[in-house]
Design an enzyme around this catalytic site. Structure first.
Site, PDB file in Angstrom:
ATOM      1  N   LEU A   1     -40.732 -19.796  15.637  1.00 24.03           N
ATOM      2  CA  LEU A   1     -40.873 -19.084  14.370  1.00 24.03           C
ATOM      3  C   LEU A   1     -42.207 -18.367  14.265  1.00 24.03           C
ATOM      4  O   LEU A   1     -42.303 -17.301  13.637  1.00 24.03           O
ATOM      5  CB  LEU A   1     -40.707 -20.070  13.207  1.00 24.03           C
ATOM      6  CG  LEU A   1     -39.288 -20.618  12.981  1.00 24.03           C
ATOM      7  CD1 LEU A   1     -39.280 -21.595  11.829  1.00 24.03           C
ATOM      8  CD2 LEU A   1     -38.318 -19.474  12.716  1.00 24.03           C
ATOM      9  N   CYS A   2     -43.251 -18.938  14.895  1.00 21.52           N
ATOM     10  CA  CYS A   2     -44.561 -18.285  14.831  1.00 21.52           C
ATOM     11  C   CYS A   2     -44.535 -16.934  15.532  1.00 21.52           C
ATOM     12  O   CYS A   2     -45.173 -15.970  15.097  1.00 21.52           O
ATOM     13  CB  CYS A   2     -45.639 -19.184  15.434  1.00 21.52           C
ATOM     14  SG  CYS A   2     -45.337 -19.667  17.146  1.00 21.52           S
TER      15      CYS A   2
END
Length: 513
Positions: free
Chosen positions: A274-275
């Protein structure tokens, strides 16, 4: 003669029916005039199909020959399998013209999926002598389908795949009847699937395969010694392709591994951190997954994303395109968006044709007993050269889907609503929004609303009473199972037993869980 729910089974080969066979209809003359124009992308495959059909109809049979002579010419290759004995046939195989006619008259085949593989399956099954076919698919035709889904034309874009595919095959194969169903597979009741002799799968998702597998295995019944009852088996033939790779498999519930027994064969889907999606996107796929996994929830609080909703997919594509432009990343298209979100791998027409041929042949062998079936998983790989392999996987005896069923012991006072509530907390089920049926009778339907209202009054009635006060029995439940974002539609078979009924005590059932 009384026919069972599964008149054609693998174990019995093919029991010849003694009913009178209706005479075959005369083959209609080929259409006059030029062949219809088709897009260049599908022209070659369509032309092959047109020529194949034309050759069939314009055989060397004299114009005034009777219908039986024409039928004999059309089924010449099929007759080589069905009209004479062999060393590899099933134990109950009885060759003869009656077998061929009975297949056309009584065998009912359901094709699930009308995409690239589904189109091939419909054509192959129709040309293999099956006359009673049905097809179910929820999708509409898109321009991107035309390069491999050869039954469709440019003017068909936007129309239901199932309806167009059925129409095209019936136009080309005389005598076949194909009933289309334009809907989700979950929208059909269990009784719909029980009517077919064999279910053939041409699907592109794990979730859909799991659902149909659970439905078919749900029809299987076991005797008191936990041996499968042959007459309740619902054979399945499953095909799948990924680029130059494909598989064909035979599933005989209770005998060979079902889909759930070998779920480990399917690799896990690719996940992006997700980062990376939120801060440092580097590819078009990153932009698409950002819009799908992050942006959607921010803009649509409490609204679940539906990958089969065109409006939802269009929104994700638009947001992904904006993010790609912001970071200078090329390549975001609507087709790629569908592929990333649905985890779709591009299909190749030749692979579809190869796998379909294998599936159609296995369907014919199961229905007729003309040869031993595949044991039980065929893989095809055309990436580098050509490689095929047959692997005999072993069934998981503890499988929750094709096994005897999950055992649940209840007090006689438990109502239907209390039973449904218990399904949510059961560690092997975790099922919510459940619909319940017993011996083909719907005890409770969660949807649609009109049927929910009609069956709502049963919720306050003890389940024992709804099961005709039988001390034990098989109950089928359908709903949504799993945890968190891994929930999916499923169907489960439960072995329900009541304490203290019919001489059964807690001690008697202690070892049954």
């Amino acid at each position: 003669m009384v026919l069972s729910n599964s008149p054609i089974t693998f174990w019995a080969g093919y029991a010849k029916f003694k009913s009178n066979i209706r005479p075959s209809s005369r083959v209609s003359p080929p259409p006059s005039g030029p062949l219809p124009s088709v897009p260049i992308a599908v022209g070659c495959r369509s032309l092959v199909f047109e020529l194949q059909h034309t050759v069939q109809l314009r055989s060397s049979v004299p114009p005034m020959a009777d219908a039986s002579a024409q039928q004999s010419s059309r089924s010449r290759d099929l007759d080589k399998l069905l009209l004479r004995p062999g060393h590899l046939v099933g134990p109950a195989f009885e060759p003869g013209t009656e077998l061929r006619d009975d297949l056309q008259e009584y065998a009912r085949i359901l094709v699930v999926g009308a995409g690239g593989l589904g189109c091939e399956l419909l054509k192959d099954l129709a040309l293999s002598g099956f006359r009673n076919l049905e097809v179910i698919d929820m999708d509409r035709i898109e321009v991107s389908n035309l390069n491999r889904q050869f039954l469709f034309r440019l003017e068909d874009v936007g129309k239901p795949k199932a309806e167009v595919a059925a129409k095209r095959v019936m136009e080309r194969v005389s005598g076949v009847n194909i009933v289309p169903h334009f809907c989700r597979i979950e929208e059909k009741e269990l009784e719909f699937y029980s009517e077919f002799s064999i279910i053939v799968l041409g699907l592109d998702s794990i979730e859909a395969r799991s659902y149909i597998n659970a439905v078919a295995c749900g029809f299987l019944e076991y005797d008191n010694n936990d041996n499968p009852r042959e007459e309740t088996m619902k054979p399945m033939v499953d095909g799948g392709t990924e680029g130059f790779k494909g598989h064909a498999r035979v599933i005989l519930p209770g005998t060979t591994p079902c889909f759930e027994c070998t779920i480990w064969l399917f690799p896990p889907q690719v996940k992006f951190p997700l980062c990376t999606l939120a801060e440092t996107p580097r590819t078009a796929a990153h932009c698409i997954e950002y819009a799908h996994l992050i942006k959607w929830d921010e803009a649509h609080i409490g609204k679940t994303f539906d990958p089969d909703n065109p409006e939802h997919m269009q929104w994700v594509y638009s947001e992904a395109a904006k993010r790609a432009e912001l970071f200078g990343i090329p390549g975001v298209t609507y087709t790629l968006t569908q592929g990333v979100v649905k985890n779709i791998i591009p299909a190749i027409a030749s692979t579809n044709a190869i796998i379909s041929a294998a599936c159609a042949l296995e369907t014919l062998k199961i229905a007729s007993g003309c040869s031993k079936t595949l044991s039980n998983y065929l893989t095809y790989n055309g990436v580098e050269g050509l490689h095929t392999k047959v692997t005999e996987f072993v069934r998981d005896k503890d499988c929750l889907v094709c096994g005897p069923g999950i055992f649940i012991e209840l007090d006689t006072s438990v109502t239907l609503k209390m039973f449904i509530d218990q399904l949510e907390d059961h560690p092997k089920l975790l099922m919510s929004g459940a619909s319940v049926s017993y011996r083909g009778k719907n005890l409770y339907l969660k949807a649609p609303p009109v049927l929910e209202e009609m069956t709502r009054s049963n919720l306050s009635i003890p389940l024992l009473n709804l099961m005709d006060k039988s001390p034990n029995g098989i109950v089928h439940v359908t709903g949504t199972a799993g945890k968190g974002d891994k929930r999916q539609s499923c169907s489960r078979k439960l072995r329900v037993s009541f304490k203290g009924v019919g001489g059964i005590t807690d001690t008697d059932m202690a070892g049954g869980a």
